[in-house]
Design a protein around this motif. Structure first.
Motif, PDB file in Angstrom:
ATOM      1  N   GLU A   1      49.639  28.180  20.223  1.00 52.36           N
ATOM      2  CA  GLU A   1      49.939  29.555  20.114  1.00 52.36           C
ATOM      3  C   GLU A   1      49.445  30.357  21.024  1.00 52.36           C
ATOM      4  O   GLU A   1      48.595  29.931  21.963  1.00 52.36           O
ATOM      5  N   ALA A   2      49.934  31.518  21.224  1.00 54.88           N
ATOM      6  CA  ALA A   2      49.665  32.569  22.210  1.00 54.88           C
ATOM      7  C   ALA A   2      48.230  32.830  22.287  1.00 54.88           C
ATOM      8  O   ALA A   2      47.884  33.033  21.133  1.00 54.88           O
ATOM      9  N   HIS A   3      47.738  33.135  23.459  1.00 55.99           N
ATOM     10  CA  HIS A   3      46.141  33.428  23.445  1.00 55.99           C
ATOM     11  C   HIS A   3      45.659  34.112  24.769  1.00 55.99           C
ATOM     12  O   HIS A   3      46.418  34.438  25.599  1.00 55.99           O
ATOM     13  N   ARG A   4      44.406  34.266  24.963  1.00 53.42           N
ATOM     14  CA  ARG A   4      44.092  35.177  26.209  1.00 53.42           C
ATOM     15  C   ARG A   4      42.819  34.603  26.659  1.00 53.42           C
ATOM     16  O   ARG A   4      41.708  35.109  26.908  1.00 53.42           O
ATOM     17  N   GLN A   5      42.909  33.308  26.801  1.00 48.01           N
ATOM     18  CA  GLN A   5      41.633  32.430  26.832  1.00 48.01           C
ATOM     19  C   GLN A   5      41.670  31.760  28.333  1.00 48.01           C
ATOM     20  O   GLN A   5      40.645  30.956  28.883  1.00 48.01           O
ATOM     21  N   HIS A   6      42.743  31.815  29.023  1.00 45.96           N
ATOM     22  CA  HIS A   6      42.866  31.175  30.483  1.00 45.96           C
ATOM     23  C   HIS A   6      41.797  31.713  31.262  1.00 45.96           C
ATOM     24  O   HIS A   6      41.525  32.891  31.175  1.00 45.96           O
ATOM     25  N   TYR A   7      41.565  31.342  32.320  1.00 42.91           N
ATOM     26  CA  TYR A   7      40.477  31.898  33.298  1.00 42.91           C
ATOM     27  C   TYR A   7      41.209  33.130  34.117  1.00 42.91           C
ATOM     28  O   TYR A   7      40.478  34.177  34.296  1.00 42.91           O
ATOM     29  N   TYR A   8      42.526  33.058  34.140  1.00 38.07           N
ATOM     30  CA  TYR A   8      42.852  34.436  34.966  1.00 38.07           C
ATOM     31  C   TYR A   8      43.366  35.375  33.957  1.00 38.07           C
ATOM     32  O   TYR A   8      42.896  36.442  34.459  1.00 38.07           O
ATOM     33  N   GLN A   9      43.290  35.273  32.719  1.00 33.62           N
ATOM     34  CA  GLN A   9      43.291  36.221  31.864  1.00 33.62           C
ATOM     35  C   GLN A   9      41.867  36.830  31.578  1.00 33.62           C
ATOM     36  O   GLN A   9      41.920  38.055  31.547  1.00 33.62           O
ATOM     37  N   ARG A  10      40.800  36.098  31.583  1.00 33.72           N
ATOM     38  CA  ARG A  10      39.719  36.437  31.485  1.00 33.72           C
ATOM     39  C   ARG A  10      39.093  37.338  32.745  1.00 33.72           C
ATOM     40  O   ARG A  10      38.558  38.322  32.618  1.00 33.72           O
ATOM     41  N   MET A  11      39.429  36.941  33.835  1.00 36.37           N
ATOM     42  CA  MET A  11      39.228  37.621  35.207  1.00 36.37           C
ATOM     43  C   MET A  11      40.007  38.770  35.014  1.00 36.37           C
ATOM     44  O   MET A  11      39.264  39.957  35.431  1.00 36.37           O
ATOM     45  N   ILE A  12      41.110  39.040  34.703  1.00 36.53           N
ATOM     46  CA  ILE A  12      41.882  40.379  34.787  1.00 36.53           C
ATOM     47  C   ILE A  12      41.132  41.185  33.525  1.00 36.53           C
ATOM     48  O   ILE A  12      41.082  42.594  33.693  1.00 36.53           O
ATOM     49  N   GLY A  13      40.726  40.529  32.487  1.00 35.65           N
ATOM     50  CA  GLY A  13      40.031  41.514  31.563  1.00 35.65           C
ATOM     51  C   GLY A  13      38.997  42.000  31.904  1.00 35.65           C
ATOM     52  O   GLY A  13      38.690  43.429  31.684  1.00 35.65           O
ATOM     53  N   MET A  14      38.051  41.216  32.670  1.00 35.30           N
ATOM     54  CA  MET A  14      36.585  41.590  33.330  1.00 35.30           C
ATOM     55  C   MET A  14      36.929  42.761  34.165  1.00 35.30           C
ATOM     56  O   MET A  14      36.126  43.579  34.527  1.00 35.30           O
ATOM     57  N   ALA A  15      38.013  42.390  35.211  1.00 32.62           N
ATOM     58  CA  ALA A  15      38.158  43.206  36.448  1.00 32.62           C
ATOM     59  C   ALA A  15      38.726  44.455  35.970  1.00 32.62           C
ATOM     60  O   ALA A  15      38.964  45.570  36.615  1.00 32.62           O
ATOM     61  N   GLY A  16      39.536  44.532  34.902  1.00 27.22           N
ATOM     62  CA  GLY A  16      40.408  45.819  34.538  1.00 27.22           C
ATOM     63  C   GLY A  16      41.778  46.024  35.169  1.00 27.22           C
ATOM     64  O   GLY A  16      42.311  47.241  35.212  1.00 27.22           O
ATOM     65  N   ALA A  17      42.101  45.182  35.886  1.00 26.74           N
ATOM     66  CA  ALA A  17      43.296  45.128  36.936  1.00 26.74           C
ATOM     67  C   ALA A  17      43.904  43.931  37.272  1.00 26.74           C
ATOM     68  O   ALA A  17      43.108  42.785  37.401  1.00 26.74           O
ATOM     69  N   HIS A  18      45.099  43.893  37.401  1.00 34.47           N
ATOM     70  CA  HIS A  18      45.975  42.370  38.084  1.00 34.47           C
ATOM     71  C   HIS A  18      45.624  42.189  39.440  1.00 34.47           C
ATOM     72  O   HIS A  18      45.320  40.953  39.697  1.00 34.47           O
ATOM     73  N   THR A  19      45.883  43.162  40.315  1.00 30.99           N
ATOM     74  CA  THR A  19      45.899  42.895  41.617  1.00 30.99           C
ATOM     75  C   THR A  19      44.881  42.298  42.267  1.00 30.99           C
ATOM     76  O   THR A  19      45.035  41.305  42.922  1.00 30.99           O
ATOM     77  N   PRO A  20      43.586  42.606  42.195  1.00 33.98           N
ATOM     78  CA  PRO A  20      42.534  41.934  42.970  1.00 33.98           C
ATOM     79  C   PRO A  20      42.502  40.584  42.612  1.00 33.98           C
ATOM     80  O   PRO A  20      42.132  39.662  43.100  1.00 33.98           O
ATOM     81  N   VAL A  21      42.514  40.309  41.169  1.00 30.12           N
ATOM     82  CA  VAL A  21      42.666  38.811  40.572  1.00 30.12           C
ATOM     83  C   VAL A  21      43.497  38.002  41.005  1.00 30.12           C
ATOM     84  O   VAL A  21      43.527  36.777  41.375  1.00 30.12           O
ATOM     85  N   VAL A  22      44.732  38.480  41.081  1.00 31.75           N
ATOM     86  CA  VAL A  22      45.964  37.572  41.567  1.00 31.75           C
ATOM     87  C   VAL A  22      45.823  37.646  43.121  1.00 31.75           C
ATOM     88  O   VAL A  22      46.108  36.268  43.245  1.00 31.75           O
ATOM     89  N   LEU A  23      45.422  38.299  43.931  1.00 29.18           N
ATOM     90  CA  LEU A  23      45.313  37.994  45.108  1.00 29.18           C
ATOM     91  C   LEU A  23      43.942  37.104  45.450  1.00 29.18           C
ATOM     92  O   LEU A  23      44.355  36.169  46.361  1.00 29.18           O
ATOM     93  N   LEU A  24      43.057  36.904  44.616  1.00 32.68           N
ATOM     94  CA  LEU A  24      42.284  36.082  44.796  1.00 32.68           C
ATOM     95  C   LEU A  24      42.704  34.702  44.578  1.00 32.68           C
ATOM     96  O   LEU A  24      42.309  33.905  45.202  1.00 32.68           O
ATOM     97  N   TRP A  25      43.502  34.509  43.357  1.00 29.23           N
ATOM     98  CA  TRP A  25      44.067  33.483  43.217  1.00 29.23           C
ATOM     99  C   TRP A  25      45.075  33.051  44.255  1.00 29.23           C
ATOM    100  O   TRP A  25      45.041  31.796  44.565  1.00 29.23           O
ATOM    101  N   HIS A  26      45.760  33.923  44.887  1.00 25.27           N
ATOM    102  CA  HIS A  26      46.653  33.448  45.869  1.00 25.27           C
ATOM    103  C   HIS A  26      45.823  32.806  46.891  1.00 25.27           C
ATOM    104  O   HIS A  26      46.227  31.800  47.796  1.00 25.27           O
ATOM    105  N   LEU A  27      44.700  33.388  47.234  1.00 25.21           N
ATOM    106  CA  LEU A  27      43.585  33.087  48.469  1.00 25.21           C
ATOM    107  C   LEU A  27      43.164  31.535  47.955  1.00 25.21           C
ATOM    108  O   LEU A  27      43.524  30.723  48.870  1.00 25.21           O
ATOM    109  N   ILE A  28      42.816  31.333  46.918  1.00 22.80           N
ATOM    110  CA  ILE A  28      42.461  30.032  46.227  1.00 22.80           C
ATOM    111  C   ILE A  28      43.516  29.275  46.716  1.00 22.80           C
ATOM    112  O   ILE A  28      43.294  27.983  47.123  1.00 22.80           O
TER     113      ILE A  28
END
Length: 291
Positions: free
Chosen positions: A217-244
């Motif tokens: 079932e769909a959920h919001r428990q992935h690490y990237y989802q939690r990071m976006i939830g805490m940051a309140g924005a997609h862009t900085p989290v996604v750029l961090l993932w790109h760097l990693i």
């Protein structure tokens, strides 16, 4: 259209047809310039068509799984691991899993598209002149994903949908397997390249299984989802993932030249780094307000 729900990270209906900027374009270019890889391209196109039906009309999970399993078995049957036939079944399972995990990780603006640009570019770089067909195939997928990314990041005007994410996952696993079988790279190289994606999806699945949750079932428990939830924005989290991801690919390419078991030691170290990052996210999540 992808309609937002309680588990979505977006807030407005968005078309989910972006996969058709990646799947047909990438596979047809592969057929044109990398003819030795035609089985992989045809099977990826088949998965794209099956997933498009699912996007438009919805398919029961058993039909989707049967299609994914057929594609994985067909690829391994057409290109069996001749030196280790006992690995055929685990490879089929791995191909089915990587096809689906890419879909699981397609939930943030620019995340799956950017990972495709970087990951397949890493494949193309390593294949280089030693395997021109593989190099061109990986470069074609990376370029197609880059075209899609223009419309998906930083603000998403369109999503990949299953028609894009499922074939991308299959191509990530399939090209990785093909490169191993043609001795372009060792077996661990594809795992290293896509380690952040594999780690997040696999650890999240295992945690949900241990909690007895319905993992499908769909959920919001992935690490990237939690990071976006805490940051309140997609862009900085996604750029961090790109760097990693870029750091992991650079390590993977550099490790090819290392002797003996040193590449596996580097991979193990990289997985420990990812585990430490995951632990940090979990720790901060426990003290973060619900979102």
């Amino acid at each position: 259209m992808d309609i937002p729900n309680a588990r979505s990270l977006h807030t407005r209906p968005t078309p989910r047809v972006g996969g058709w900027a990646v799947t047909p374009v990438g596979t047809l270019v592969i057929l044109a310039v990398s003819r030795s890889l035609w089985p992989l391209a045809v099977l990826a196109l088949f998965l794209g068509l099956l997933s498009q039906i699912d996007d438009r009309r919805g398919l029961p999970a058993r039909y989707r799984f049967a299609g994914h399993l057929f594609a994985a078995i067909a690829l391994v049957a057409l290109r069996p691991p001749v030196d280790a036939l006992w690995l055929a079944a685990p490879i089929v399972v791995a191909l089915v899993w990587v096809s689906n995990l890419y879909n699981f990780m397609d939930g943030a603006n620019g995340l799956a598209g950017g990972m495709a640009v970087l990951g397949f570019a890493g494949y193309a770089w390593m294949a280089g002149a030693s395997h021109p067909d593989l190099c061109l195939a990986a470069a074609a997928v990376s370029a197609a994903a880059a075209g899609f990314l223009v419309f998906n990041f930083p603000g998403a005007k369109v999503f990949l949908g299953d028609a894009g994410s499922i074939p991308l996952g299959f191509l990530a696993g399939g090209l990785g397997y093909w490169g191993w079988q043609t001795k372009v790279w060792p077996f661990w190289f594809p795992l290293f390249v896509f380690a952040p994606f594999i780690f997040d999806a696999t650890v999240t699945l295992l945690k949900r299984l241990l909690r007895g949750e319905r993992f499908w079932e769909a959920h919001r428990q992935h690490y990237y989802q939690r990071m976006i939830g805490m940051a309140g924005a997609h862009t900085p989290v996604v750029l961090l993932w790109h760097l990693i991801m870029a750091c992991g690919i650079a390590l993977a390419c550099a490790s090819i030249a290392l002797p003996g078991l040193w590449p596996l030691a580097v991979l193990a170290g990289w997985l420990l780094v990812l585990a430490a990052l995951g632990w940090t996210v979990d720790r901060r999540w426990r003290h973060a307000p619900a979102y």
